[in-house]
Motif scaffolding. Structure first.
Motif, PDB file in Angstrom:
ATOM      1  N   ASN A   1      61.557   3.023  89.366  1.00  0.00           N
ATOM      2  CA  ASN A   1      60.842   2.699  90.607  1.00  0.00           C
ATOM      3  C   ASN A   1      61.586   1.641  91.407  1.00  0.00           C
ATOM      4  O   ASN A   1      61.727   1.756  92.625  1.00  0.00           O
TER       5      ASN A   1
ATOM      6  N   TYR B   1      62.651   2.629  95.139  1.00  0.00           N
ATOM      7  CA  TYR B   1      62.001   2.057  96.329  1.00  0.00           C
ATOM      8  C   TYR B   1      62.804   0.914  96.966  1.00  0.00           C
ATOM      9  O   TYR B   1      62.268   0.118  97.724  1.00  0.00           O
TER      10      TYR B   1
ATOM     11  N   GLN C   1      49.964   7.653  94.818  1.00  0.00           N
ATOM     12  CA  GLN C   1      51.193   7.153  95.418  1.00  0.00           C
ATOM     13  C   GLN C   1      50.794   6.549  96.749  1.00  0.00           C
ATOM     14  O   GLN C   1      49.833   6.990  97.372  1.00  0.00           O
TER      15      GLN C   1
ATOM     16  N   LEU D   1      53.473   4.620  86.667  1.00  0.00           N
ATOM     17  CA  LEU D   1      52.798   3.344  86.405  1.00  0.00           C
ATOM     18  C   LEU D   1      51.537   3.522  85.555  1.00  0.00           C
ATOM     19  O   LEU D   1      51.158   2.633  84.801  1.00  0.00           O
TER      20      LEU D   1
END
Ligand code: ADP
Length: 661
Positions: free
Chosen positions: A403, A407, A452, A468
């Motif tokens: 992640n 991101y 999300q 997550l």
């Protein structure tokens, strides 16, 4: 009595006596008003016209006596105390007067007693009045209880001190289907369902013997055979001396409640069954998806290395990346299904976290570099040990690292592993990025399954929204915790904590030992490979999927001689005639025997007792690995695997098994 003024009607034919009475009362401290009458007529009139506190009557009067006066007073003013004052009356007459309602009698030579007699008579009246009021109140309260009991929506019962029923209300009769009479004593028990009787009576006897409240759920069988479920409770009723005089209790009709409960249980059982079906479905889907992925991942990797033209290289790389993405998604879905089915088994072991987590993070160096993101990994000098399941820990770190890089478009990802002392000792792994950040309101949402931040058709990032969720669940299982700090446009920091088991000061020799070991391993592999250049180890691959056969043959051809066989009925004959150095065994075969059966059969031959057999299977559900290893295989590889994973495993086997033998 009005403002302490005593009004007395005195029936006396001798005015002198009336005078004496007046004086005596005044001497005794009373304010009195005495009406003196001497005939029956006057007596009746005064008594009818006035209200007196007491009547004093001589015994014998002209044409009239105390009995007559007493009767008249009982008729006209029954509450007013009547005292006979006489010169002399016999004991029998006196008793007779008292029987007929006089409150006292006084002899004239003992007139001094009169004030006391009046005082006592007045007190008695007061007491009588209080008693009368109390009785009236009791009567009202009993009426109220009766009314409430009659309209109550719950059944009410009363018992004596022994627990025998003495009263039931109409609702009780309605619920149980019994009449009032049928309910009395212990007769109602006959209507209780025979399976509930013993337990109910035992509970009731226990409650009455120990004077405790009782509670029970049981069934009445009604006259038409239908069942009424009731919840019954009772508490002891005590008198002023705290002695139990009986029990009061209620029964509530819970038939509907029970029906709903049964429906819920049925629904839960059904849901559990569906969940099992879902797990089976997932196991099958996992198998069906993994097998073709072996071909996609394996062959695209081989192609990428073999092809020389740049387009071919680019396309094969894209196929490889797509295959890996599909595999990762599949793994996430399977991880979640393992958590949901609560069949996840933990295999904790002591792990030195600074080195282990650093090595997991280092795997992302290349991806970070490709996005021009600076990846820094920092850890304490001290060695920090935690008791964790490696598979779960890998998943936590991989998801968070993945992640952080996904991101982030520029800047950095910093990994920091350190010791924290804060009402306990912890290892904290913080993964900080300079990425897009998360808005405050979304911080709690991101841990929910499939959530999300950019959802819907216009979502901007690839992903399942499961990472997550799995991280959080795995941390729960390992007594770990996670917190997020984030700011839109600035970046996010995910901090994971685990309980610290122990620490050890690191020394530089550790690094040297590690390096040396790595060098030795490489040397060993090289030695074996050098040796095997001329004499390559012979590998048997039992597999009925032709694409998988091709993939493995191609990957291994440089270092091994691979012989594939898809007819499992021929395997035993083949291993008897030829000796193989190691065996790759697909588990789900279409023949009479599956891979595990074959492995067991092969192990029976002396020359194969120590031969490595690697189970290769697309079943990657909970407990599969353990099943394979218990079933005769020495190693386990789950499909789809990458070229490197297969080669690394075989290298390890060569060093540990083949070279030693
Ligand atoms: P996904 O597969 O979408 O990444 P996750 O469960 O891993 O699913 O994450 C859920 C959501 O949390 C992501 O869709 C993203 O919006 C947000 N998120 C997770 N990590 C970060 C991060 N490091 N920076 C910004 N947003 C993040």
């Amino acid at each position: 009595m009005n403002n302490n003024l005593l009004t007395i009607l005195c029936l006396e034919d001798d005015a002198r006596d009336a005078e004496i009475i007046n004086e005596l009362m005044i001497d005794a401290g009373y304010s009195v008003k005495i009406d003196h009458v001497s005939t029956q007529k006057e007596f009746i009139k005064s008594l009818s016209d006035n209200k007196y506190d007491a009547i004093l009557s001589d015994f014998s009067l002209p044409g009239f006596n105390a009995f007559g006066a007493l009767r008249l007073s009982k008729e006209i003013s029954p509450e007013t105390p009547f005292i006979c004052v006489s010169g002399s009356i016999g004991e029998e007459t006196a008793i007779q007067l008292l029987r007929e309602g006089a409150v006292d009698y006084i002899l004239k030579d003992r007139l001094v007693r009169l004030p006391f007699a009046i005082k006592r008579a007045l007190e008695e009246i007061k007491e009588k009045e209080i008693r009368r009021k109390a009785e009236a109140e009791l009567h009202v309260s009993e009426r109220r209880f009766q009314t409430l009991a009659e309209v109550s929506p719950v059944g009410i019962f009363q018992t004596d001190a022994k627990g025998l029923t003495t009263y039931v209300n109409p609702r009780w009769c309605q619920i149980s289907g019994l009449t009032f009479e049928e309910a009395m004593n212990n007769n109602w028990i006959k209507a209780v369902h025979k399976d509930d009787r013993e337990k109910l009576m035992a509970g009731w006897i226990n409650a009455t013997e120990s004077s405790l409240p009782s509670y029970a759920e049981y069934r009445f069988v009604l006259n038409d055979g239908t069942i009424a479920w009731v919840m019954g409770q009772a508490i002891p009723e005590k008198n002023m001396k705290n002695e139990i005089v009986g029990y009061v209790g209620t029964i509530t009709d819970i038939t509907e409640l029970k029906r709903t409960e049964e429906e819920l249980i049925r629904a839960r059982d059904k849901a559990e069954e569906m969940n099992k079906l879902k797990s089976n479905f997932l196991a099958n889907m996992s198998h069906e998806l993994r097998t073709p992925l072996v071909g996609i991942i394996g062959l695209s990797q081989v192609l990428n290395e073999e092809l020389n033209d740049s387009d071919g290289k680019r396309y094969s790389k894209l196929i490889l990346e797509s295959g890996i993405r599909l595999r990762d998604t599949l793994n996430l879905i399977l991880d979640l299904s393992k958590i949901e089915s609560e069949t996840l088994q933990l295999y904790p072991e002591e792990i030195e976290m600074t080195e282990y987590v650093s090595s997991l993070a280092r795997v992302f160096e290349k991806t970070a570099e490709a996005k021009k993101i600076k990846l820094t990994i920092k850890s304490e000098d001290e060695l920090l040990f935690a008791n964790l399941d490696k598979v779960l820990l890998n998943s936590v770190i991989n998801n968070l690292m993945n992640n952080a890089i996904k991101y982030t478009f520029e800047g950095f990802v910093n990994v920091d592993i350190k010791k924290i002392i804060e009402d306990g000792q912890y290892i904290e792994i913080s993964i900080r990025d300079s990425g897009i950040g998360i808005a405050e309101k979304n911080l709690s949402v991101i841990f929910e399954p499939f959530r999300q931040i950019s959802e819907g058709w216009n979502r901007n990032f690839e992903g399942t929204g499961l990472g997550l969720t799995i991280v959080k669940e795995y941390l729960n299982k390992m007594s770990g915790s996670i917190i997020v700090e984030s700011q839109i446009g600035v970046g996010s920091t995910f901090k994971v904590r685990f309980p610290l088991v122990r620490t050890k000061m690191s020394d530089n020799s550790r690094i040297e030992i590690v390096n040396e070991t790595a060098w030795n391993v490489n040397k060993s592999v090289k030695n074996v490979l050098e040796k095997s250049k001329t004499n390559k180890p012979l590998v048997l691959y039992v597999e009925d999927d032709n694409i998988s056969q091709k993939v493995i043959e191609t990957i291994l051809e440089k270092k091994f001689t691979v012989e594939s066989i898809d007819d499992c009925d021929q395997v035993i004959g083949l291993v008897k005639n030829k000796h193989f150095d190691l065996i790759l065994m697909d588990i789900n075969l279409k023949g009479k025997l599956n891979g595990l059966d074959l492995a067991k059969e092969i192990k029976k031959f002396d020359e194969y007792a120590s031969t490595p057999i690697i189970a290769i299977t697309a079943y990657a559900m909970v407990g599969d690995k353990e099943k394979m290893l218990d079933g005769g295989c020495t190693h386990y590889l789950s499909k789809p695997f990458s070229r490197n994973e297969l080669i690394e495993l075989l290298d390890e086997i060569i060093i540990n098994h083949l070279e030693k033998n």
